[in-house]
Design a protein around this motif. Structure first.
Motif, PDB file in Angstrom:
ATOM      1  N   VAL A 163       0.855  -1.184   0.000  1.00 23.93           N
ATOM      2  CA  VAL A 163       0.000   0.000   0.000  1.00 23.93           C
ATOM      3  C   VAL A 163       0.892   1.235   0.000  1.00 23.93           C
ATOM      4  O   VAL A 163       1.808   1.347   0.829  1.00 23.93           O
ATOM      5  CB  VAL A 163      -0.946   0.027   1.222  1.00 23.93           C
ATOM      6  CG1 VAL A 163      -1.745   1.336   1.247  1.00 23.93           C
ATOM      7  CG2 VAL A 163      -1.893  -1.170   1.192  1.00 23.93           C
ATOM      8  N   ILE A 164       0.643   2.141  -0.942  1.00 22.95           N
ATOM      9  CA  ILE A 164       1.414   3.380  -1.059  1.00 22.95           C
ATOM     10  C   ILE A 164       0.443   4.540  -0.849  1.00 22.95           C
ATOM     11  O   ILE A 164      -0.454   4.763  -1.665  1.00 22.95           O
ATOM     12  CB  ILE A 164       2.108   3.466  -2.433  1.00 22.95           C
ATOM     13  CG1 ILE A 164       3.108   2.309  -2.585  1.00 22.95           C
ATOM     14  CG2 ILE A 164       2.811   4.813  -2.602  1.00 22.95           C
ATOM     15  CD1 ILE A 164       3.394   1.911  -4.002  1.00 22.95           C
ATOM     16  N   LEU A 165       0.595   5.240   0.266  1.00 24.89           N
ATOM     17  CA  LEU A 165      -0.262   6.383   0.565  1.00 24.89           C
ATOM     18  C   LEU A 165       0.329   7.617  -0.116  1.00 24.89           C
ATOM     19  O   LEU A 165       1.499   7.941   0.085  1.00 24.89           O
ATOM     20  CB  LEU A 165      -0.364   6.601   2.075  1.00 24.89           C
ATOM     21  CG  LEU A 165      -0.894   5.406   2.887  1.00 24.89           C
ATOM     22  CD1 LEU A 165      -0.862   5.705   4.379  1.00 24.89           C
ATOM     23  CD2 LEU A 165      -2.306   5.031   2.442  1.00 24.89           C
ATOM     24  N   GLY A 166      -0.468   8.293  -0.954  1.00 26.85           N
ATOM     25  CA  GLY A 166       0.020   9.473  -1.671  1.00 26.85           C
ATOM     26  C   GLY A 166       0.737   9.112  -2.957  1.00 26.85           C
ATOM     27  O   GLY A 166       1.843   9.588  -3.220  1.00 26.85           O
ATOM     28  N   THR A 189      -2.837   2.099  -4.080  1.00 33.46           N
ATOM     29  CA  THR A 189      -2.424   3.459  -3.737  1.00 33.46           C
ATOM     30  C   THR A 189      -3.614   4.365  -3.491  1.00 33.46           C
ATOM     31  O   THR A 189      -4.734   4.084  -3.917  1.00 33.46           O
ATOM     32  CB  THR A 189      -1.511   4.062  -4.831  1.00 33.46           C
ATOM     33  OG1 THR A 189      -0.867   5.224  -4.307  1.00 33.46           O
ATOM     34  CG2 THR A 189      -2.295   4.440  -6.077  1.00 33.46           C
ATOM     35  N   THR A 190      -3.350   5.455  -2.764  1.00 36.42           N
ATOM     36  CA  THR A 190      -4.351   6.501  -2.540  1.00 36.42           C
ATOM     37  C   THR A 190      -3.882   7.787  -3.211  1.00 36.42           C
ATOM     38  O   THR A 190      -2.680   8.063  -3.300  1.00 36.42           O
ATOM     39  CB  THR A 190      -4.555   6.782  -1.041  1.00 36.42           C
ATOM     40  OG1 THR A 190      -3.314   7.255  -0.479  1.00 36.42           O
ATOM     41  CG2 THR A 190      -4.982   5.524  -0.293  1.00 36.42           C
ATOM     42  N   ALA A 191      -4.842   8.566  -3.689  1.00 36.07           N
ATOM     43  CA  ALA A 191      -4.575   9.875  -4.290  1.00 36.07           C
ATOM     44  C   ALA A 191      -5.927  10.566  -4.435  1.00 36.07           C
ATOM     45  O   ALA A 191      -6.969  10.009  -4.062  1.00 36.07           O
ATOM     46  CB  ALA A 191      -3.887   9.725  -5.648  1.00 36.07           C
ATOM     47  N   SER A 192      -5.932  11.786  -4.967  1.00 37.62           N
ATOM     48  CA  SER A 192      -7.204  12.430  -5.275  1.00 37.62           C
ATOM     49  C   SER A 192      -7.737  11.835  -6.580  1.00 37.62           C
ATOM     50  O   SER A 192      -6.963  11.330  -7.402  1.00 37.62           O
ATOM     51  CB  SER A 192      -7.026  13.943  -5.406  1.00 37.62           C
ATOM     52  OG  SER A 192      -6.102  14.225  -6.430  1.00 37.62           O
ATOM     53  N   HIS A 193      -9.064  11.909  -6.768  1.00 37.25           N
ATOM     54  CA  HIS A 193      -9.677  11.289  -7.957  1.00 37.25           C
ATOM     55  C   HIS A 193      -9.092  11.848  -9.259  1.00 37.25           C
ATOM     56  O   HIS A 193      -8.984  11.127 -10.246  1.00 37.25           O
ATOM     57  CB  HIS A 193     -11.198  11.477  -7.926  1.00 37.25           C
ATOM     58  CG  HIS A 193     -11.876  10.399  -7.148  1.00 37.25           C
ATOM     59  ND1 HIS A 193     -11.950   9.083  -7.580  1.00 37.25           N
ATOM     60  CD2 HIS A 193     -12.478  10.429  -5.931  1.00 37.25           C
ATOM     61  CE1 HIS A 193     -12.582   8.354  -6.671  1.00 37.25           C
ATOM     62  NE2 HIS A 193     -12.911   9.136  -5.663  1.00 37.25           N
ATOM     63  N   SER A 194      -8.689  13.122  -9.242  1.00 35.37           N
ATOM     64  CA  SER A 194      -8.151  13.728 -10.467  1.00 35.37           C
ATOM     65  C   SER A 194      -6.838  13.085 -10.893  1.00 35.37           C
ATOM     66  O   SER A 194      -6.407  13.231 -12.032  1.00 35.37           O
ATOM     67  CB  SER A 194      -7.953  15.237 -10.268  1.00 35.37           C
ATOM     68  OG  SER A 194      -7.036  15.471  -9.207  1.00 35.37           O
ATOM     69  N   ARG A 210      -8.007   9.380  -1.396  1.00 34.46           N
ATOM     70  CA  ARG A 210      -7.115   9.689  -0.265  1.00 34.46           C
ATOM     71  C   ARG A 210      -7.881  10.155   0.973  1.00 34.46           C
ATOM     72  O   ARG A 210      -7.313  10.216   2.069  1.00 34.46           O
ATOM     73  CB  ARG A 210      -6.118  10.762  -0.681  1.00 34.46           C
ATOM     74  CG  ARG A 210      -6.750  12.119  -0.936  1.00 34.46           C
ATOM     75  CD  ARG A 210      -5.724  13.152  -1.302  1.00 34.46           C
ATOM     76  NE  ARG A 210      -6.333  14.473  -1.447  1.00 34.46           N
ATOM     77  CZ  ARG A 210      -5.699  15.548  -1.845  1.00 34.46           C
ATOM     78  NH1 ARG A 210      -4.428  15.461  -2.176  1.00 34.46           N
ATOM     79  NH2 ARG A 210      -6.300  16.709  -1.940  1.00 34.46           N
ATOM     80  N   ASN A 211      -9.157  10.507   0.824  1.00 30.31           N
ATOM     81  CA  ASN A 211      -9.934  11.018   1.955  1.00 30.31           C
ATOM     82  C   ASN A 211     -10.624   9.916   2.761  1.00 30.31           C
ATOM     83  O   ASN A 211     -11.296  10.210   3.748  1.00 30.31           O
ATOM     84  CB  ASN A 211     -10.982  12.024   1.468  1.00 30.31           C
ATOM     85  CG  ASN A 211     -10.317  13.272   0.890  1.00 30.31           C
ATOM     86  OD1 ASN A 211      -9.383  13.808   1.486  1.00 30.31           O
ATOM     87  ND2 ASN A 211     -10.761  13.707  -0.274  1.00 30.31           N
ATOM     88  N   LEU A 212     -10.477   8.660   2.345  1.00 28.34           N
ATOM     89  CA  LEU A 212     -11.070   7.569   3.131  1.00 28.34           C
ATOM     90  C   LEU A 212     -10.396   7.486   4.500  1.00 28.34           C
ATOM     91  O   LEU A 212      -9.186   7.701   4.629  1.00 28.34           O
ATOM     92  CB  LEU A 212     -10.891   6.230   2.407  1.00 28.34           C
ATOM     93  CG  LEU A 212     -11.626   6.027   1.073  1.00 28.34           C
ATOM     94  CD1 LEU A 212     -11.328   4.625   0.531  1.00 28.34           C
ATOM     95  CD2 LEU A 212     -13.123   6.219   1.236  1.00 28.34           C
ATOM     96  N   ASP A 234       4.255   5.376   3.273  1.00 27.92           N
ATOM     97  CA  ASP A 234       3.491   6.615   3.408  1.00 27.92           C
ATOM     98  C   ASP A 234       4.311   7.762   2.830  1.00 27.92           C
ATOM     99  O   ASP A 234       5.185   8.319   3.490  1.00 27.92           O
ATOM    100  CB  ASP A 234       3.166   6.877   4.883  1.00 27.92           C
ATOM    101  CG  ASP A 234       2.316   8.124   5.084  1.00 27.92           C
ATOM    102  OD1 ASP A 234       1.983   8.789   4.087  1.00 27.92           O
ATOM    103  OD2 ASP A 234       1.987   8.429   6.246  1.00 27.92           O
ATOM    104  N   ALA A 235       4.019   8.108   1.572  1.00 28.85           N
ATOM    105  CA  ALA A 235       4.786   9.147   0.882  1.00 28.85           C
ATOM    106  C   ALA A 235       4.378  10.551   1.340  1.00 28.85           C
ATOM    107  O   ALA A 235       5.022  11.526   0.961  1.00 28.85           O
ATOM    108  CB  ALA A 235       4.595   9.013  -0.629  1.00 28.85           C
ATOM    109  N   ILE A 236       3.320  10.656   2.128  1.00 27.97           N
ATOM    110  CA  ILE A 236       2.861  11.961   2.637  1.00 27.97           C
ATOM    111  C   ILE A 236       3.371  12.174   4.063  1.00 27.97           C
ATOM    112  O   ILE A 236       3.962  13.195   4.389  1.00 27.97           O
ATOM    113  CB  ILE A 236       1.322  12.045   2.606  1.00 27.97           C
ATOM    114  CG1 ILE A 236       0.800  11.743   1.190  1.00 27.97           C
ATOM    115  CG2 ILE A 236       0.843  13.416   3.083  1.00 27.97           C
ATOM    116  CD1 ILE A 236       1.303  12.647   0.092  1.00 27.97           C
TER     117      ILE A 236
END
Length: 345
Positions: A163-166, A189-194, A210-212, A234-236
Protein backbone atom coordinates in the motif's frame (compact mmCIF):
# COMPACT_ATOMS: atom_id res chain seq x y z
CA UNK A 1 33.98 31.07 -18.43
CA UNK A 2 33.21 33.70 -15.78
CA UNK A 3 34.48 32.79 -12.32
CA UNK A 4 31.24 34.06 -10.77
CA UNK A 5 27.70 32.69 -11.04
CA UNK A 6 24.22 33.52 -9.80
CA UNK A 7 22.75 31.45 -6.97
CA UNK A 8 19.61 31.50 -4.84
CA UNK A 9 20.90 31.90 -1.31
CA UNK A 10 19.40 31.60 2.16
CA UNK A 11 21.52 34.21 3.96
CA UNK A 12 20.76 33.05 7.51
CA UNK A 13 18.78 30.42 9.42
CA UNK A 14 15.04 30.90 8.70
CA UNK A 15 15.88 33.95 6.59
CA UNK A 16 14.45 34.94 3.18
CA UNK A 17 15.82 33.72 -0.13
CA UNK A 18 17.76 36.17 -2.33
CA UNK A 19 19.67 35.90 -5.59
CA UNK A 20 23.36 36.45 -4.98
CA UNK A 21 26.72 36.03 -6.68
CA UNK A 22 28.99 33.10 -5.78
CA UNK A 23 32.24 31.65 -7.07
CA UNK A 24 32.04 28.70 -9.47
CA UNK A 25 33.67 25.70 -7.74
CA UNK A 26 36.26 23.36 -9.24
CA UNK A 27 35.71 19.59 -9.22
CA UNK A 28 37.79 17.44 -6.90
CA UNK A 29 38.54 13.73 -7.35
CA UNK A 30 35.43 11.76 -8.37
CA UNK A 31 33.44 14.92 -9.08
CA UNK A 32 31.99 16.73 -12.12
CA UNK A 33 31.32 20.41 -12.65
CA UNK A 34 27.85 20.72 -14.18
CA UNK A 35 26.24 23.75 -15.82
CA UNK A 36 22.71 23.45 -14.45
CA UNK A 37 19.93 23.73 -17.02
CA UNK A 38 17.07 22.50 -14.82
CA UNK A 39 16.69 22.25 -11.04
CA UNK A 40 13.58 20.75 -9.45
CA UNK A 41 11.94 21.85 -6.20
CA UNK A 42 11.14 19.60 -3.24
CA UNK A 43 9.13 20.12 -0.03
CA UNK A 44 12.33 19.75 1.99
CA UNK A 45 13.53 23.06 0.50
CA UNK A 46 10.82 25.19 2.13
CA UNK A 47 11.04 23.14 5.33
CA UNK A 48 14.77 23.96 5.59
CA UNK A 49 13.89 27.64 5.17
CA UNK A 50 10.99 27.63 7.64
CA UNK A 51 12.35 25.32 10.34
CA UNK A 52 16.13 25.53 9.93
CA UNK A 53 16.52 21.76 9.37
CA UNK A 54 19.59 19.88 8.01
CA UNK A 55 21.67 22.95 7.13
CA UNK A 56 24.27 24.23 9.58
CA UNK A 57 26.31 26.73 7.53
CA UNK A 58 24.97 30.00 6.10
CA UNK A 59 24.65 31.59 3.63
CA UNK A 60 23.24 28.33 2.21
CA UNK A 61 22.33 27.13 -1.28
CA UNK A 62 19.56 24.49 -1.41
CA UNK A 63 18.21 22.17 -4.13
CA UNK A 64 18.66 18.41 -4.44
CA UNK A 65 17.66 17.82 -8.07
CA UNK A 66 20.16 18.70 -10.79
CA UNK A 67 20.12 18.30 -14.58
CA UNK A 68 22.63 19.94 -16.88
CA UNK A 69 25.78 19.66 -18.99
CA UNK A 70 29.21 18.45 -17.85
CA UNK A 71 31.69 21.35 -18.01
CA UNK A 72 34.72 19.82 -16.33
CA UNK A 73 35.86 16.46 -14.93
CA UNK A 74 37.65 15.88 -11.66
CA UNK A 75 40.50 13.43 -11.25
CA UNK A 76 39.58 9.77 -11.65
CA UNK A 77 36.22 10.32 -13.39
CA UNK A 78 36.07 7.86 -16.28
CA UNK A 79 32.45 7.35 -17.33
CA UNK A 80 31.65 10.93 -18.36
CA UNK A 81 32.92 13.47 -20.89
CA UNK A 82 32.65 17.21 -21.20
CA UNK A 83 29.35 18.01 -22.94
CA UNK A 84 27.43 15.00 -21.54
CA UNK A 85 23.84 15.69 -20.50
CA UNK A 86 23.49 14.44 -16.93
CA UNK A 87 21.21 14.29 -13.89
CA UNK A 88 22.46 14.07 -10.32
CA UNK A 89 21.37 14.03 -6.68
CA UNK A 90 22.75 17.11 -4.97
CA UNK A 91 23.57 17.62 -1.29
CA UNK A 92 23.02 20.13 1.51
CA UNK A 93 26.46 21.60 0.78
CA UNK A 94 26.72 24.81 -1.23
CA UNK A 95 29.01 23.49 -3.98
CA UNK A 96 26.79 20.41 -4.50
CA UNK A 97 23.35 22.11 -4.40
CA UNK A 98 21.00 22.75 -7.32
CA UNK A 99 19.66 26.30 -6.90
CA UNK A 100 22.57 27.90 -8.77
CA UNK A 101 23.99 28.07 -12.28
CA UNK A 102 26.92 25.67 -11.72
CA UNK A 103 27.35 22.87 -9.20
CA UNK A 104 29.63 19.97 -8.43
CA UNK A 105 28.16 16.47 -8.57
CA UNK A 106 29.54 13.18 -7.29
CA UNK A 107 30.15 10.88 -10.26
CA UNK A 108 28.77 7.85 -8.38
CA UNK A 109 25.39 9.60 -8.00
CA UNK A 110 25.28 11.09 -11.50
CA UNK A 111 23.83 9.48 -14.64
CA UNK A 112 23.61 10.37 -18.32
CA UNK A 113 20.26 11.61 -19.61
CA UNK A 114 18.89 9.45 -22.45
CA UNK A 115 18.26 11.36 -25.72
CA UNK A 116 14.50 10.81 -25.31
CA UNK A 117 14.34 12.98 -22.16
CA UNK A 118 14.69 16.73 -21.65
CA UNK A 119 16.64 18.39 -18.83
CA UNK A 120 13.26 19.23 -17.23
CA UNK A 121 12.16 15.57 -17.32
CA UNK A 122 15.46 14.44 -15.83
CA UNK A 123 15.46 17.02 -13.03
CA UNK A 124 12.31 15.48 -11.55
CA UNK A 125 14.06 12.17 -10.86
CA UNK A 126 17.00 12.18 -8.39
CA UNK A 127 15.76 13.06 -4.90
CA UNK A 128 12.29 11.53 -5.18
CA UNK A 129 13.58 8.32 -6.79
CA UNK A 130 16.24 7.95 -4.10
CA UNK A 131 13.63 8.58 -1.38
CA UNK A 132 11.40 5.83 -2.79
CA UNK A 133 14.37 3.54 -3.29
CA UNK A 134 16.03 3.95 0.13
CA UNK A 135 12.61 3.63 1.81
CA UNK A 136 12.05 0.25 0.14
CA UNK A 137 15.57 -1.22 0.02
CA UNK A 138 17.63 0.66 2.62
CA UNK A 139 18.73 -1.47 5.57
CA UNK A 140 19.25 1.49 7.91
CA UNK A 141 16.65 3.94 6.58
CA UNK A 142 14.05 1.67 5.02
CA UNK A 143 12.26 -1.66 4.85
CA UNK A 144 15.45 -3.53 3.87
CA UNK A 145 13.96 -5.40 0.89
CA UNK A 146 16.33 -7.04 -1.60
CA UNK A 147 16.82 -4.64 -4.56
CA UNK A 148 15.29 -6.19 -7.70
CA UNK A 149 18.26 -5.22 -9.90
CA UNK A 150 20.79 -7.20 -7.83
CA UNK A 151 21.88 -10.76 -8.60
CA UNK A 152 20.47 -12.10 -5.33
CA UNK A 153 16.95 -10.90 -6.14
CA UNK A 154 14.34 -13.51 -6.93
CA UNK A 155 10.72 -12.59 -7.29
CA UNK A 156 10.25 -13.02 -3.54
CA UNK A 157 7.95 -9.96 -3.35
CA UNK A 158 5.82 -11.48 -6.12
CA UNK A 159 2.12 -11.59 -5.27
CA UNK A 160 2.67 -9.71 -2.01
CA UNK A 161 0.49 -6.61 -1.61
CA UNK A 162 1.89 -3.15 -0.97
CA UNK A 163 0.00 0.00 0.00
CA UNK A 164 1.41 3.38 -1.06
CA UNK A 165 -0.26 6.38 0.57
CA UNK A 166 0.02 9.47 -1.67
CA UNK A 167 0.73 7.79 -4.99
CA UNK A 168 0.54 11.00 -7.05
CA UNK A 169 3.29 12.71 -5.03
CA UNK A 170 6.77 12.63 -6.55
CA UNK A 171 7.97 10.03 -4.06
CA UNK A 172 4.73 8.05 -4.35
CA UNK A 173 5.01 7.86 -8.14
CA UNK A 174 8.54 6.40 -7.99
CA UNK A 175 7.54 4.03 -5.17
CA UNK A 176 4.77 2.64 -7.37
CA UNK A 177 7.25 2.08 -10.21
CA UNK A 178 9.81 0.38 -7.96
CA UNK A 179 7.08 -1.78 -6.40
CA UNK A 180 6.22 -2.96 -9.91
CA UNK A 181 9.92 -3.70 -10.52
CA UNK A 182 10.01 -5.72 -7.28
CA UNK A 183 7.02 -7.82 -8.33
CA UNK A 184 4.49 -6.62 -5.72
CA UNK A 185 0.84 -7.39 -6.47
CA UNK A 186 -1.58 -5.83 -5.91
CA UNK A 187 -0.05 -2.34 -5.86
CA UNK A 188 -2.64 -0.33 -3.95
CA UNK A 189 -2.42 3.46 -3.74
CA UNK A 190 -4.35 6.50 -2.54
CA UNK A 191 -4.57 9.87 -4.29
CA UNK A 192 -7.20 12.43 -5.27
CA UNK A 193 -9.68 11.29 -7.96
CA UNK A 194 -8.15 13.73 -10.47
CA UNK A 195 -4.89 11.73 -10.28
CA UNK A 196 -6.35 8.22 -10.66
CA UNK A 197 -5.20 7.82 -14.29
CA UNK A 198 -1.77 9.21 -13.39
CA UNK A 199 -1.07 6.66 -10.64
CA UNK A 200 -2.43 3.77 -12.71
CA UNK A 201 -0.13 4.87 -15.54
CA UNK A 202 2.83 4.44 -13.16
CA UNK A 203 1.72 0.89 -12.34
CA UNK A 204 -0.80 1.04 -9.48
CA UNK A 205 -3.27 -1.82 -9.85
CA UNK A 206 -5.86 -0.46 -7.41
CA UNK A 207 -6.76 3.14 -6.55
CA UNK A 208 -8.66 4.53 -3.55
CA UNK A 209 -9.63 8.07 -2.60
CA UNK A 210 -7.11 9.69 -0.27
CA UNK A 211 -9.93 11.02 1.95
CA UNK A 212 -11.07 7.57 3.13
CA UNK A 213 -10.61 6.95 6.85
CA UNK A 214 -8.34 4.16 8.03
CA UNK A 215 -11.31 1.88 8.66
CA UNK A 216 -12.89 2.65 5.27
CA UNK A 217 -9.60 2.04 3.45
CA UNK A 218 -9.00 -1.18 5.38
CA UNK A 219 -12.46 -2.43 4.41
CA UNK A 220 -11.91 -1.48 0.74
CA UNK A 221 -8.51 -3.18 0.62
CA UNK A 222 -9.93 -6.37 2.18
CA UNK A 223 -12.09 -6.73 -0.94
CA UNK A 224 -8.96 -6.56 -3.14
CA UNK A 225 -6.71 -8.96 -1.22
CA UNK A 226 -6.96 -11.21 1.81
CA UNK A 227 -3.16 -11.29 2.18
CA UNK A 228 -1.74 -9.39 5.18
CA UNK A 229 -0.38 -5.92 4.39
CA UNK A 230 3.26 -6.27 5.43
CA UNK A 231 4.47 -3.03 3.82
CA UNK A 232 2.94 0.44 3.76
CA UNK A 233 4.93 3.29 2.20
CA UNK A 234 3.49 6.61 3.41
CA UNK A 235 4.79 9.15 0.88
CA UNK A 236 2.86 11.96 2.64
CA UNK A 237 3.66 11.13 6.29
CA UNK A 238 1.43 13.73 7.95
CA UNK A 239 0.12 12.59 11.37
CA UNK A 240 -3.24 11.58 9.87
CA UNK A 241 -1.75 9.48 7.07
CA UNK A 242 0.71 7.84 9.47
CA UNK A 243 -2.25 6.75 11.64
CA UNK A 244 -3.97 5.29 8.57
CA UNK A 245 -0.80 3.47 7.56
CA UNK A 246 -0.36 1.89 10.98
CA UNK A 247 -4.02 0.82 11.01
CA UNK A 248 -3.54 -1.05 7.71
CA UNK A 249 -0.31 -2.75 8.73
CA UNK A 250 -0.21 -6.44 9.62
CA UNK A 251 1.73 -7.87 12.55
CA UNK A 252 5.50 -7.72 11.90
CA UNK A 253 4.89 -5.32 8.99
CA UNK A 254 6.85 -2.15 8.17
CA UNK A 255 5.56 1.41 7.79
CA UNK A 256 7.99 3.54 5.77
CA UNK A 257 7.77 7.30 6.42
CA UNK A 258 9.25 10.31 4.64
CA UNK A 259 8.87 12.57 7.72
CA UNK A 260 9.62 11.95 11.42
CA UNK A 261 7.18 9.53 13.07
CA UNK A 262 4.15 10.83 14.94
CA UNK A 263 2.95 7.25 15.62
CA UNK A 264 4.69 4.72 17.86
CA UNK A 265 5.86 1.24 16.96
CA UNK A 266 3.59 -1.41 18.41
CA UNK A 267 6.06 -3.65 20.20
CA UNK A 268 3.39 -6.24 20.96
CA UNK A 269 2.76 -6.77 17.27
CA UNK A 270 6.35 -6.34 16.17
CA UNK A 271 5.46 -3.64 13.68
CA UNK A 272 8.41 -1.54 12.53
CA UNK A 273 8.39 2.15 11.68
CA UNK A 274 11.15 3.16 9.24
CA UNK A 275 11.66 6.92 8.74
CA UNK A 276 13.66 7.17 5.54
CA UNK A 277 16.57 9.53 4.85
CA UNK A 278 17.41 9.38 1.19
CA UNK A 279 20.71 11.19 0.75
CA UNK A 280 23.14 9.00 -1.19
CA UNK A 281 25.94 11.02 0.44
CA UNK A 282 25.62 9.37 3.89
CA UNK A 283 27.61 6.17 4.54
CA UNK A 284 24.48 4.12 5.36
CA UNK A 285 23.13 4.64 1.81
CA UNK A 286 26.39 4.65 -0.13
CA UNK A 287 26.48 1.05 -1.35
CA UNK A 288 22.76 0.89 -2.22
CA UNK A 289 22.79 4.21 -4.10
CA UNK A 290 26.01 3.45 -6.01
CA UNK A 291 24.33 0.27 -7.18
CA UNK A 292 21.04 1.96 -8.12
CA UNK A 293 22.62 5.00 -9.81
CA UNK A 294 24.48 2.65 -12.14
CA UNK A 295 21.00 1.61 -13.36
CA UNK A 296 19.36 5.04 -13.73
CA UNK A 297 20.32 5.73 -17.36
CA UNK A 298 19.08 2.26 -18.39
CA UNK A 299 15.82 2.59 -16.43
CA UNK A 300 15.06 5.98 -17.97
CA UNK A 301 16.07 4.88 -21.46
CA UNK A 302 13.86 1.78 -21.35
CA UNK A 303 10.94 3.54 -19.64
CA UNK A 304 11.18 1.28 -16.57
CA UNK A 305 11.22 4.51 -14.56
CA UNK A 306 9.14 7.38 -15.94
CA UNK A 307 9.81 10.95 -14.74
CA UNK A 308 7.17 13.00 -12.95
CA UNK A 309 4.90 15.43 -14.76
CA UNK A 310 6.40 18.91 -14.41
CA UNK A 311 5.72 22.62 -14.68
CA UNK A 312 8.49 25.09 -15.58
CA UNK A 313 8.69 28.21 -13.39
CA UNK A 314 9.44 31.60 -14.97
CA UNK A 315 12.27 34.01 -14.06
CA UNK A 316 15.09 31.53 -13.45
CA UNK A 317 16.23 31.21 -9.84
CA UNK A 318 13.84 34.00 -8.74
CA UNK A 319 10.91 31.77 -9.71
CA UNK A 320 11.87 29.21 -7.08
CA UNK A 321 10.75 31.54 -4.28
CA UNK A 322 7.12 31.66 -5.44
CA UNK A 323 7.20 27.97 -6.40
CA UNK A 324 8.18 26.91 -2.88
CA UNK A 325 5.42 29.10 -1.47
CA UNK A 326 2.85 27.38 -3.70
CA UNK A 327 4.11 23.97 -2.55
CA UNK A 328 3.85 25.04 1.08
CA UNK A 329 0.27 26.23 0.53
CA UNK A 330 -0.68 22.82 -0.91
CA UNK A 331 -1.38 24.24 -4.37
CA UNK A 332 0.69 21.65 -6.31
CA UNK A 333 -0.68 18.17 -7.03
CA UNK A 334 0.77 15.41 -9.20
CA UNK A 335 3.31 17.85 -10.70
CA UNK A 336 6.97 18.67 -10.05
CA UNK A 337 8.09 22.30 -10.26
CA UNK A 338 11.28 22.95 -12.25
CA UNK A 339 13.39 26.12 -12.57
CA UNK A 340 15.94 27.15 -15.21
CA UNK A 341 18.93 28.73 -13.39
CA UNK A 342 20.52 29.98 -16.66
CA UNK A 343 17.48 32.23 -17.29
CA UNK A 344 18.15 34.28 -14.13
CA UNK A 345 18.28 38.01 -14.93
Amino acid sequence: MSLQQKALVLPKKQGNFEVSSLSIPSPGPGQLLVKIQSAALNPVDYKIKDYGLFVTHYPAVLGGDIAGVVEELGEGVENFRKGDRVLAHGAFTNDLAGFQQYALTVASFTAKIPPSLSFDNAATVPLALDTALVGLYGKEYGAGLTPPWTKSAGDHESKKPIVILGGSSSVGAYTIQLARLSGFYPIITTASHSNEDLVKGFGATHFFDRNLSGQQLKAAISKVTDSPIELVYDAISLPETQSVGLELLAENGTLVLTLPPSVKEDEGKGRKIAPTFASPHVPQNDELCRSSWSMVEKWLSEGTIQPNKHEVLPNGLEGIIGGLERMKMGQISGTKLVAHPQETQ
